[in-house]
Structure formats: C-alpha cells, structure tokens
Write an enzyme that holds these catalytic residues in place. Structure first.
Site, mmCIF file in Angstrom:
data_model
loop_
_atom_site.group_PDB
_atom_site.id
_atom_site.type_symbol
_atom_site.label_atom_id
_atom_site.label_comp_id
_atom_site.label_asym_id
_atom_site.label_seq_id
_atom_site.Cartn_x
_atom_site.Cartn_y
_atom_site.Cartn_z
ATOM 1 N N ASP A 1 37.332 37.265 37.896
ATOM 2 C CA ASP A 1 37.035 36.548 39.148
ATOM 3 C C ASP A 1 35.854 37.152 39.886
ATOM 4 O OD1 ASP A 1 40.051 35.988 38.571
ATOM 5 O OD2 ASP A 1 39.315 34.412 39.910
ATOM 6 N N ARG B 1 41.521 25.696 40.129
ATOM 7 C CA ARG B 1 41.590 27.154 40.104
ATOM 8 C C ARG B 1 40.811 27.686 38.901
ATOM 9 N NH1 ARG B 1 43.487 27.749 35.799
ATOM 10 N NH2 ARG B 1 43.273 29.996 35.944
ATOM 11 N N LYS C 1 43.259 38.173 37.462
ATOM 12 C CA LYS C 1 44.643 37.875 37.838
ATOM 13 C C LYS C 1 45.520 39.122 37.834
ATOM 14 C CE LYS C 1 45.930 34.835 38.964
ATOM 15 N NZ LYS C 1 45.904 34.671 40.433
HETATM 16 O O1 MRU Z 1 44.460 32.478 40.826
HETATM 17 P P1 MRU Z 1 43.678 31.830 39.711
HETATM 18 O O2 MRU Z 1 44.552 31.032 38.800
HETATM 19 O O3 MRU Z 1 42.489 31.073 40.229
HETATM 20 O O4 MRU Z 1 43.143 33.067 38.885
HETATM 21 C C1 MRU Z 1 42.340 32.825 37.770
HETATM 22 C C2 MRU Z 1 41.991 34.032 37.005
HETATM 23 O O5 MRU Z 1 42.310 35.140 37.365
HETATM 24 C C3 MRU Z 1 41.134 33.800 35.800
HETATM 25 O O6 MRU Z 1 41.408 34.728 34.813
HETATM 26 C C4 MRU Z 1 39.661 33.920 36.199
HETATM 27 O O7 MRU Z 1 39.388 33.130 37.314
HETATM 28 C C5 MRU Z 1 38.738 33.548 35.116
HETATM 29 S S1 MRU Z 1 38.746 31.817 34.787
HETATM 30 C C6 MRU Z 1 37.565 31.572 33.612
#
Ligand code: MRU
Length: 356
Positions: free
Chosen positions: A247, A56, A258
């Site tokens: 993301d 993830r 997130k």
């Molecule tokens: O659902 P996830 O754990 O994949 O979400 C991750 C995030 O929101 C992170 O902050 C984002 O991907 C940046 S990782 C460098």
C-alpha cells in the site's frame, strides 16, 4: 506499452460509466457470492465506497480517485476557473481523507490537482477534458505496470512452485493481472502452473473472499488457509516464495501492506523462503523516509467482533485494536518487484535509481 488493450478500460473493477459522468465499481464487499456493481457520482459516494472497501487495493483506489476527480469536475463546467479550482481542491481533500495508508489515493488526487493548477489560463471545459484524459492515463498506466510486474515476478519462480500470498493483490485490487497474484495469472495464460496458498486475511477476509475467488475463476490451483496456518504450510516445504502486494513503500524499503503481512515475512525468514513485495512505482513514496512515517489506518472494532457472525463473538465492552495494515521491515524483504525492474537491497540506494 504491450499489456494494454483499449477494451481493458471497460473491464475490471473500476471504470468510467457508459453515461460518461459516473464511475462504476464492482462492489467488493459482496463477493464472492454476489457480483454487484455500484454507480458513483457524488463526493460522498466516492468517499463511502473507498471507506467501506467496496473499492479497495491501493492501485484500484487510485484509479477510482482519478475518475472521481473528473466526474466531480463535470458539474462545475460553468464556474469561473478560481471557483472551479477551489471546489475541486476541497473535494480532493475530502476523498483523500477516506483512507490514509495507501499512497495511490493521494498520488492520483495530486496528479489531477496538478492538471487543474496547470490549467490556469485555459477555459474550465478545457481543463475538464484534460482531467478526463489524465484519469484514463492513470488507468492505462496501471494496466501496463501490472503487466510488467507480473512478468518480472514470473521470472522469480519456476513451474510447480508453491507460492503463499496474503490479502488480495489481484485484478480486482488493480486494473488487470494484479501485482502479487499477477505472476500466477500471467503464468496460467502461458501454461505455467503454480500451487498458491492464500491466507484468508483476517479480519476482512480479502484472501478468502477475493484472492481464492480470482484464482479459482482463472483455473489456478489455490488452497485457502487461515492466517495462523502459514507457518505449518511453510514448515511442510510447500512454499518456495511469498508474493505480497503493498500500500506504500517508504524510501528505505519498509513496506505497509495488509495487517499480517509482516508476520508472514518473519515466518518466511525463519524458514529460509524468499519474500517478495510486488507493487507499481506509483506505490513507492520517496517522500516517506521509513515505515515509521506511514500512517496506519485504524478501523471499526465491529469488523473483528461482529461482521462475519450471526451473533457477536465478543462482549460489547471488550476492547479491540484493529489496525488495517502493518509495516514489513525492509530487512525481511528479499526484493521489491516493480514495473521498472526487480529492486534488491540496499533499498535506500536502489529505489532511488528507479526515479532517475
Ligand atoms: O484494505 P485493503 O483491502 O484495501 O488492503 C489491500 C492490500 O493491503 C493490498 O495488498 C495492497 O493494496 C496491494 S493491492 C495490489
């Protein structure tokens, strides 16, 4: 290039297996108490690992997808080019459907698809070799980008500052250093100390399980708080900057990260604290005009009601809304810290400049 070392390709949460035909990932669902690895070979295994968040974090998902396309190509070595390309396209679309919000997934698959398209006229084994090189390039570039983001982020804070972060944007979510917590890790290497507040990040607890783990292990001063404590910590004057990952960044600077990130940004504005989004240029989607155009992943209600408890914390019939991400309006973001520099408003104008 300066942050990349050849051995980095063998470290981190995602790497090509020693057999050369699998991908080995650190199973992030098992942390912090168990450090277990998964070996992925089939398209279903890649899909599931991304879906359940065993791998993830936007950049790590992209790196995994790049290697996945290479590994999946190996079993098609003896096919004629057209059949090879059609099979790879179908696998790419399938893996891409595992999670919709983080743009790095489709970005990495598009890069590999472009290699396949450009390979028409070459032999299939030649195309496969190029896919392997491209996967390594994606991985290698991410290490470099994270290093430069960390360097740029470090220039925004001073020794001793309190920094609040949400979710996990560290080495596990990327390749090395990470984005949002990269400056703290790079700072630590250089003897600069910060006081980090990590939101636990309901409902999947990436802040508690992953961010506090990574910082603790690195010897960084970290304090874990529940998400609803951020306001108090800010009011107490303990936070001089918020650093979060991303993301997908839309062309106008609206940023998906997130769930809960936009709330942190609103609080930061209220308390006059700078709010920084840190991410590689691979997370900027210039084809996505605004945050309204970002598809937000909705996840299983069981993650809220059941996942962390010995018995359910809500009745089975209770309705749940479980969006995995939210969009922080660009007006709340002080600057977007990228590998190519620190971008300040107006983001619609200045993000474009990054891409020449
Ligand atoms: O659902 P996830 O754990 O994949 O979400 C991750 C995030 O929101 C992170 O902050 C984002 O991907 C940046 S990782 C460098």
């Amino acid at each position: 290039m300066g942050f990349f070392k050849e051995e980095d390709l063998k470290k981190g949460s995602v790497r090509l297996g020693d057999d050369g035909c699998s991908v080995v990932i650190l199973d992030q669902t098992k942390l912090p108490m168990h450090q277990e690895y998964l070996t992925l070979r089939t398209k279903e295994e890649f899909y599931d690992a991304i879906k359940i968040l065993a791998v993830r974090g936007a950049p790590a998902i992209g790196i995994c997808a790049g290697y996945a396309m290479y590994v999946l190509s190996l079993s098609r070595r003896d096919l004629p080019y057209r059949e090879f390309a059609a099979g790879m396209k179908a696998d790419g679309e399938y893996i891409n459907s595992s999670r919709p919000t983080a743009v790095n997934l489709s970005w990495a698959i598009r890069r590999q698809s472009a290699v396949i398209d450009a390979g028409e006229g070459k032999t299939v084994p030649e195309v496969i070799e190029l896919l392997g090189k491209e996967a390594v390039a994606i991985h290698r570039e991410d290490i470099e980008m994270c290093g430069r983001i960390s360097e740029n982020g470090l220039s925004l804070v001073k020794p001793g500052d309190g920094i609040l972060t949400h979710c996990n944007a560290g080495p596990m979510a990327t390749s090395k250093y990470g984005t949002a917590i990269g400056p703290m890790l790079l700072g630590k290497e250089r003897g600069i100390e910060f006081k980090v507040f990590a939101d636990e990040t309901r409902p999947l607890l990436q802040g508690a399980r992953l961010t506090s783990y990574e910082l603790e292990r690195a010897g960084v001063d970290v304090t874990l708080i529940c998400d609803n404590m951020a306001s108090m910590v800010m009011k107490n004057g303990w936070v001089q900057a918020c650093f979060v990952g991303c993301d997908r960044i839309a062309a106008n600077g609206d940023t998906a990260n997130k769930i809960g990130t936009s709330g942190v940004a609103i609080l930061a504005k209220h308390y006059g604290i700078p709010f920084y989004t840190l991410g590689p240029t691979s997370t900027i989607d210039m084809n996505c005009p605004t945050g309204d155009d970002i598809k937000i992943e909705l996840r299983d209600p069981e993650e809220i009601k059941n996942l962390w408890y010995s018995e359910p914390m809500a009745l089975p019939e209770t309705k749940c809304f479980n969006p995995s991400f939210d969009v922080t309006d660009h007006s709340l973001i002080t600057a977007i810290v990228t590998d190519k520099g620190i971008v300040r408003p107006p983001f619609d104008v200045n993000l474009k400049k990054l891409f020449g």
